[in-house]
Motif scaffolding. Structure first.
Motif, short mmCIF file in Angstrom:
data_model
loop_
_atom_site.label_atom_id
_atom_site.label_comp_id
_atom_site.label_asym_id
_atom_site.label_seq_id
_atom_site.Cartn_x
_atom_site.Cartn_y
_atom_site.Cartn_z
N LEU A 1 93.38 7.08 30.21
CA LEU A 1 92.44 7.09 31.35
C LEU A 1 91.28 8.04 31.06
N TYR A 2 91.61 9.25 30.58
CA TYR A 2 90.54 10.23 30.33
C TYR A 2 89.71 9.89 29.10
N ASP A 3 90.30 9.13 28.16
CA ASP A 3 89.48 8.64 27.03
C ASP A 3 88.48 7.59 27.52
N ALA B 1 81.74 12.04 31.48
CA ALA B 1 80.84 12.80 32.37
C ALA B 1 81.55 13.98 33.03
N TYR B 2 82.73 14.32 32.52
CA TYR B 2 83.57 15.31 33.21
C TYR B 2 82.83 16.62 33.50
N THR B 3 82.13 17.14 32.48
CA THR B 3 81.53 18.47 32.65
C THR B 3 80.30 18.47 33.55
N THR C 1 80.26 17.55 36.67
CA THR C 1 80.65 18.01 38.02
C THR C 1 81.91 18.88 38.03
N ARG C 2 82.61 18.97 36.89
CA ARG C 2 83.89 19.68 36.91
C ARG C 2 83.76 20.98 36.12
N ARG C 3 83.87 22.09 36.84
CA ARG C 3 83.80 23.38 36.16
C ARG C 3 84.71 24.37 36.90
N ALA D 1 94.64 20.60 29.13
CA ALA D 1 93.58 21.62 29.21
C ALA D 1 92.18 21.05 29.41
N GLY D 2 92.00 19.76 29.12
CA GLY D 2 90.69 19.15 29.32
C GLY D 2 89.61 19.89 28.57
N THR D 3 88.51 20.15 29.26
CA THR D 3 87.35 20.76 28.62
C THR D 3 87.39 22.30 28.66
N SER E 1 88.27 24.38 31.49
CA SER E 1 88.12 25.09 32.76
C SER E 1 89.38 25.92 33.05
N TYR E 2 89.17 27.05 33.68
CA TYR E 2 90.24 27.94 34.15
C TYR E 2 90.99 28.68 33.04
N GLU E 3 90.51 28.58 31.78
CA GLU E 3 91.19 29.34 30.73
C GLU E 3 90.71 30.79 30.80
N VAL F 1 96.60 22.55 24.98
CA VAL F 1 97.17 21.26 24.56
C VAL F 1 96.50 20.18 25.40
N GLU F 2 95.97 19.15 24.74
CA GLU F 2 95.24 18.11 25.47
C GLU F 2 95.36 16.78 24.70
N PRO F 3 95.84 15.71 25.37
CA PRO F 3 96.03 14.45 24.64
C PRO F 3 94.77 13.60 24.46
N SER F 4 93.74 13.79 25.29
CA SER F 4 92.56 12.91 25.22
C SER F 4 91.52 13.45 24.23
N ALA F 5 91.18 12.60 23.24
CA ALA F 5 90.18 13.00 22.24
C ALA F 5 88.82 13.23 22.89
N SER G 1 101.08 16.28 24.51
CA SER G 1 101.33 15.93 25.90
C SER G 1 102.40 16.85 26.47
N ALA G 2 102.35 17.01 27.78
CA ALA G 2 103.26 17.93 28.47
C ALA G 2 104.72 17.58 28.22
N GLU G 3 105.00 16.28 28.13
CA GLU G 3 106.40 15.86 28.05
C GLU G 3 107.07 16.27 26.74
N VAL H 1 96.41 22.75 35.16
CA VAL H 1 95.46 22.69 36.28
C VAL H 1 94.99 21.25 36.48
N SER H 2 95.20 20.73 37.66
CA SER H 2 94.75 19.37 38.01
C SER H 2 95.19 18.33 36.99
N SER H 3 96.39 18.47 36.47
CA SER H 3 96.82 17.58 35.38
C SER H 3 98.13 16.87 35.67
C1 LIG Z 1 91.60 16.28 35.82
S1 LIG Z 1 91.75 16.67 34.12
C2 LIG Z 1 92.01 18.44 34.22
C3 LIG Z 1 91.53 19.16 32.99
C4 LIG Z 1 91.52 20.69 33.11
N1 LIG Z 1 92.87 21.22 33.22
C5 LIG Z 1 90.65 21.13 34.25
O1 LIG Z 1 91.15 21.85 35.14
O2 LIG Z 1 89.47 20.81 34.27
C6 LIG Z 1 93.38 16.09 33.72
C7 LIG Z 1 93.74 16.27 32.26
O3 LIG Z 1 95.14 15.99 32.06
C8 LIG Z 1 95.25 15.34 30.78
N2 LIG Z 1 96.53 14.61 30.67
C9 LIG Z 1 96.81 13.34 31.00
N3 LIG Z 1 98.08 13.03 30.71
C10 LIG Z 1 98.65 14.14 30.18
C11 LIG Z 1 99.95 14.48 29.69
N4 LIG Z 1 100.95 13.61 29.71
N5 LIG Z 1 100.15 15.73 29.22
C12 LIG Z 1 99.15 16.64 29.23
N6 LIG Z 1 97.90 16.40 29.69
C13 LIG Z 1 97.65 15.17 30.15
C14 LIG Z 1 94.03 14.42 30.76
O4 LIG Z 1 93.75 13.93 29.46
C15 LIG Z 1 92.96 15.31 31.35
O5 LIG Z 1 92.29 16.07 30.38
#
Ligand SMILES: C[S@@+](CC[C@H](N)C(=O)[O-])C[C@H]1O[C@@H](n2cnc3c(N)ncnc32)[C@H](O)[C@@H]1O
Length: 248
Positions: free
Chosen positions: A6-8, A13-15, A17-19, A43-45, A47-49, A58-62, A79-81, A96-98
């Motif tokens: 989904l995030y790929d 355009a994430y950055t 509006t998302r910070r 971790a996405g881009t 934020s919040y580090e 750790v972030e799965p989306s290139a 991935s988290a799992e 965060v938001s993940s």
């Molecule tokens: C809304 S973004 C949040 C990114 C960042 N943590 C932030 O606060 O801006 C959600 C993130 O979760 C990642 N994600 C999706 N599935 C995941 C998984 N199974 N394990 C870890 N991260 C995953 C997405 O690729 C995306 O970068």
């Protein structure tokens, strides 16, 4: 489609509006306590580090990894799992938001618990009595969101899986991180395409529901119905919209 796929697809355009929202960051960083080493999952881009601790991401989306600033923490594909670390490697793990994107949120949280001594998760209470009815956007314009939640664990189940306590996270009226609920006191923002593109909910409900919700909101703003229905919000500086920190 997995959360990473989904995030790929939608992350370009994430950055825009998302910070990092500083007041929410302060709450997350306080919850990390005296942790010196921190794993940021999903971790996405970046934020919040926190900049004053040793962070590994750790972030799965290139596409999301490609937008991390040059001075951001090092980031692994993963991935988290299935976190590729030994037990208790980190003082703390944060997400965060993940969590709502994970294929198996409970397994991911247990992995965080396994690799870190402390776990801090920013997520939302999506139970019908909470978020769906408290937030006017879902209540009055986008009821399709309820369908996205089917079969997903509740926030209570998530907390229970790792023995976490829950802390409410108020959303400031001028929240700098444009997540779904962020513009609760700035309704015109949801009429803007770039605000919606930074939030996965809009992609997940599909273009028909999105178009209908935007028309319905535009009509309510023009007719004064939004102001009438939400008059109790306009004087608030922060709103309780079901956002939560899980701390274990
Ligand atoms: C809304 S973004 C949040 C990114 C960042 N943590 C932030 O606060 O801006 C959600 C993130 O979760 C990642 N994600 C999706 N599935 C995941 C998984 N199974 N394990 C870890 N991260 C995953 C997405 O690729 C995306 O970068």
């Amino acid at each position: 489609m997995s959360g990473a796929q989904l995030y790929d697809t939608i992350g370009a355009a994430y950055t825009v509006t998302r910070r990092t929202e500083p007041r929410i960051a302060a709450q997350i960083w306080a919850a990390l306590g005296d942790a010196r080493t921190v794993l940021n999952v999903g971790a996405g881009t970046g934020s919040y580090e926190p900049s004053d601790r040793h962070v590994l991401a750790v972030e799965p989306s290139a596409l999301m990894r490609s937008q991390r600033p040059p001075d951001a923490a090092p980031c692994l594909v993963g991935s988290a799992e299935h976190l590729p670390f030994d037990d208790q490697t980190f003082d703390a793990a944060m997400a965060v938001s993940s969590v709502h994107h994970w294929r198996d949120p409970i397994a991911g949280l247990r992995e965080m618990r396994r690799v870190a001594r402390r776990v801090v998760v920013f997520t939302h209470d999506t139970t019908a009595t909470g978020w769906l009815h408290r937030f006017w956007l879902t209540r009055d314009h986008l009821p399709e969101v309820a369908g996205l939640l089917a079969g997903r664990p509740s926030v209570t189940e998530l907390a229970g899986a790792i023995g976490a306590r829950m802390e409410p996270v108020p959303v400031p009226w001028d929240c700098a991180d444009g997540f779904f609920e962020a513009h609760w006191r700035r309704p015109e923002a949801y009429l803007e395409e770039n605000v919606r593109r930074g939030v996965s909910v809009w992609a997940r409900v599909g273009p028909d529901a999105e178009r209908r919700a935007v028309h319905s909101l535009r009509d309510d703003l023009a007719s004064g119905r939004w102001a009438e229905r939400n008059r109790d919000l306009v004087d608030l500086d922060a709103a309780e919209l079901g956002l939560r920190l899980l701390i274990a």
